[in-house]
Design a protein around this motif. Structure first.
Motif, mmCIF file in Angstrom:
data_model
loop_
_atom_site.group_PDB
_atom_site.id
_atom_site.type_symbol
_atom_site.label_atom_id
_atom_site.label_comp_id
_atom_site.label_asym_id
_atom_site.label_seq_id
_atom_site.Cartn_x
_atom_site.Cartn_y
_atom_site.Cartn_z
ATOM 1 N N UNK A 218 -21.213 51.321 41.518
ATOM 2 C CA UNK A 218 -20.728 52.229 40.478
ATOM 3 C C UNK A 218 -19.293 52.686 40.727
ATOM 4 N N UNK A 219 -18.872 52.763 42.006
ATOM 5 C CA UNK A 219 -17.524 53.236 42.292
ATOM 6 C C UNK A 219 -16.450 52.243 41.856
ATOM 7 N N UNK A 220 -16.848 51.093 41.369
ATOM 8 C CA UNK A 220 -15.888 50.130 40.861
ATOM 9 C C UNK A 220 -15.819 50.111 39.348
ATOM 10 N N UNK A 221 -16.419 51.134 38.700
ATOM 11 C CA UNK A 221 -16.505 51.147 37.237
ATOM 12 C C UNK A 221 -16.010 52.463 36.653
ATOM 13 N N UNK A 222 -15.676 52.429 35.364
ATOM 14 C CA UNK A 222 -15.288 53.611 34.608
ATOM 15 C C UNK A 222 -16.124 53.694 33.332
ATOM 16 N N UNK A 223 -16.175 54.894 32.762
ATOM 17 C CA UNK A 223 -16.875 55.142 31.501
ATOM 18 C C UNK A 223 -15.911 55.760 30.494
ATOM 19 N N UNK A 224 -16.190 55.527 29.210
ATOM 20 C CA UNK A 224 -15.424 56.216 28.167
ATOM 21 C C UNK A 224 -16.352 56.521 26.999
ATOM 22 N N UNK A 225 -16.377 57.791 26.605
ATOM 23 C CA UNK A 225 -17.155 58.226 25.447
ATOM 24 C C UNK A 225 -16.239 58.189 24.227
ATOM 25 N N UNK A 226 -16.711 57.550 23.152
ATOM 26 C CA UNK A 226 -15.910 57.379 21.932
ATOM 27 C C UNK A 226 -16.606 58.082 20.775
ATOM 28 N N UNK A 227 -15.845 58.856 20.018
ATOM 29 C CA UNK A 227 -16.409 59.562 18.874
ATOM 30 C C UNK A 227 -15.512 59.328 17.651
ATOM 31 N N UNK A 228 -16.119 58.942 16.519
ATOM 32 C CA UNK A 228 -15.357 58.714 15.289
ATOM 33 C C UNK A 228 -14.889 60.061 14.737
ATOM 34 N N UNK A 229 -13.605 60.151 14.496
ATOM 35 C CA UNK A 229 -13.031 61.403 13.969
ATOM 36 C C UNK A 229 -13.462 61.631 12.519
ATOM 37 N N UNK A 230 -13.837 62.874 12.239
ATOM 38 C CA UNK A 230 -14.162 63.304 10.863
ATOM 39 C C UNK A 230 -15.261 62.442 10.228
ATOM 40 N N UNK A 231 -16.226 62.052 11.022
ATOM 41 C CA UNK A 231 -17.263 61.157 10.507
ATOM 42 C C UNK A 231 -18.114 61.834 9.434
ATOM 43 N N UNK A 232 -18.391 63.116 9.615
ATOM 44 C CA UNK A 232 -19.179 63.842 8.608
ATOM 45 C C UNK A 232 -18.446 63.845 7.260
ATOM 46 N N UNK A 233 -17.153 64.019 7.313
ATOM 47 C CA UNK A 233 -16.358 64.016 6.088
ATOM 48 C C UNK A 233 -16.377 62.633 5.425
ATOM 49 N N UNK A 234 -16.339 61.584 6.239
ATOM 50 C CA UNK A 234 -16.419 60.215 5.703
ATOM 51 C C UNK A 234 -17.748 60.010 4.985
ATOM 52 N N UNK A 235 -18.825 60.448 5.612
ATOM 53 C CA UNK A 235 -20.154 60.330 5.003
ATOM 54 C C UNK A 235 -20.252 61.126 3.708
ATOM 55 N N UNK A 236 -19.767 62.368 3.759
ATOM 56 C CA UNK A 236 -19.866 63.238 2.591
ATOM 57 C C UNK A 236 -19.011 62.740 1.424
ATOM 58 N N UNK A 237 -17.856 62.160 1.751
ATOM 59 C CA UNK A 237 -16.920 61.735 0.702
ATOM 60 C C UNK A 237 -17.275 60.380 0.114
#
Length: 350
Positions: A218-237
């Motif tokens: 595990x010490x040879x790896x990295x993680x990244x959390x990705x979140x879509x910006x304004x996704x609720x607004x995209x769904x609503x619109x």
């Protein structure tokens, strides 16, 4: 899709079974005619006609009716065959091999049945076959059959019936094994993959990361959390279907081979990616930011309004810390993601 696949499979197996029984009865017809056993020759003419007409019955979807009629035909045929020639020819063995057919028929009738009609009871038909098998030995005990040919023919026929019986049983078990393996793969995919995006899900990623931890990699790896910006607004619109389109687009970008990362849909509009470290204890900012830029440049078009919809993500990354657990590692990436959200979005924080 699974429903139609199983109906098609059930029909194909029924066609194959019907052709198999048809060939056997044609052989029996020739055999009994050659040795002038007229009763059985006449019975086999009826049997051949039955199996020829059964192709149409199967085609029309009468699988349950076909199995019940086949069970009746086999049982009656073997009763007359044993009465005519005795148990030494092995005709009663067909009552054993058909048991596997009954349970396959029950499986498909359960999978394809609507409303409970037309269900095949493999247990009931098997018990009927077993009782008939025992009764034939009891009835023929101490009695002479109606016809006698010779010992050599009896031996050859016994070998043929035994070979057919074992072939059917072996083939049935082999097919059953193939079904089990296929279903295991299907269930595993359902449990570990997201149906919408086709990406692995949270369960898969946790297992993947724990495997790295167990192997001390595990010490040879990295993680990244990705979140879509304004996704609720995209769904609503633009509607949830368009929101799904955005999720699929992001999944497609993350699985691009040039990024060389393991990606999963973490939940909702959040995705988690993992990759190898290029430098000790440092998340490769350029690589992660390259993913962000590719998403920002993606042409996400709303056809109904004929316009390009802004499509950006915020990313928080973290390299593995010695002796940290998986939850802590993910939590660090998640906290950095929210730092990026509070500072304007569409950015990478590592």
């Amino acid at each position: 899709m699974d429903y139609f696949f199983n109906r098609k499979t059930a029909k194909n197996m029924s066609y194959l079974l019907n052709a198999f029984f048809l060939c056997i009865h044609i052989f029996f017809l020739v055999f009994f005619t050659y040795f002038h056993i007229n009763i059985m020759a006449c019975i086999n003419i009826v049997s051949v006609l039955f199996y020829l007409s059964s192709f149409m019955l199967i085609k029309r979807g009468g699988l349950s009716k076909y199995i019940h009629l086949t069970a009746l035909e086999v049982i009656l045929h073997m009763i007359f065959a044993v009465i005519c020639l005795g148990t030494g020819y092995g005709f009663q063995m067909f009552l054993v091999c058909i048991v596997s057919v009954f349970f396959y028929a029950e499986y498909f009738s359960i999978r394809l049945n609507d409303g409970g009609k037309g269900k095949v009871s493999g247990s009931l038909l098997s018990v009927l076959s077993f009782v008939t098998y025992l009764e034939l030995y009891i009835v023929m005990y101490g009695r002479e059959p109606l016809y006698s040919i010779n010992d050599r023919v009896r031996l050859y026929m016994c070998l043929i019936t035994s070979s057919i019986t074992f072939s059917v049983l072996i083939a049935s078990l082999k097919i059953m094994t193939m079904f089990f393996l296929r279903n295991e793969v299907r269930l595993s995919k359902q449990a570990e993959y997201d149906a919408l995006t086709g990406l692995p899900n949270r369960h898969f990623m946790i297992k993947y990361l724990n495997a790295l931890l167990d192997k001390n990699e595990a010490d040879g790896y990295w993680l990244a959390m990705i979140d879509i910006d304004n996704f609720k607004s995209i769904n609503d619109t633009y509607g949830h279907n368009f929101g799904d389109k955005a999720l699929k687009a992001l999944a497609q970008i993350l699985t691009d081979e040039k990024h060389d990362v393991t990606a999963c849909r973490w939940g909702g509009e959040e995705f988690l990616i993992s990759g190898r470290l290029m430098e000790a204890s440092r998340v490769p900012f350029d690589k992660v930011d390259g993913i962000r830029k590719q998403i920002e440049e993606y042409e996400l078009i709303c056809e109904t309004e004929n316009k390009r919809v802004p499509f950006t993500v915020t990313i928080g990354g973290a390299a593995y810390s010695v002796e940290a657990c998986i939850e802590d590692w993910i939590s660090i990436a998640d906290k950095r993601l929210y730092v990026g959200k509070y500072n304007g979005k569409n950015r990478v924080v590592v």
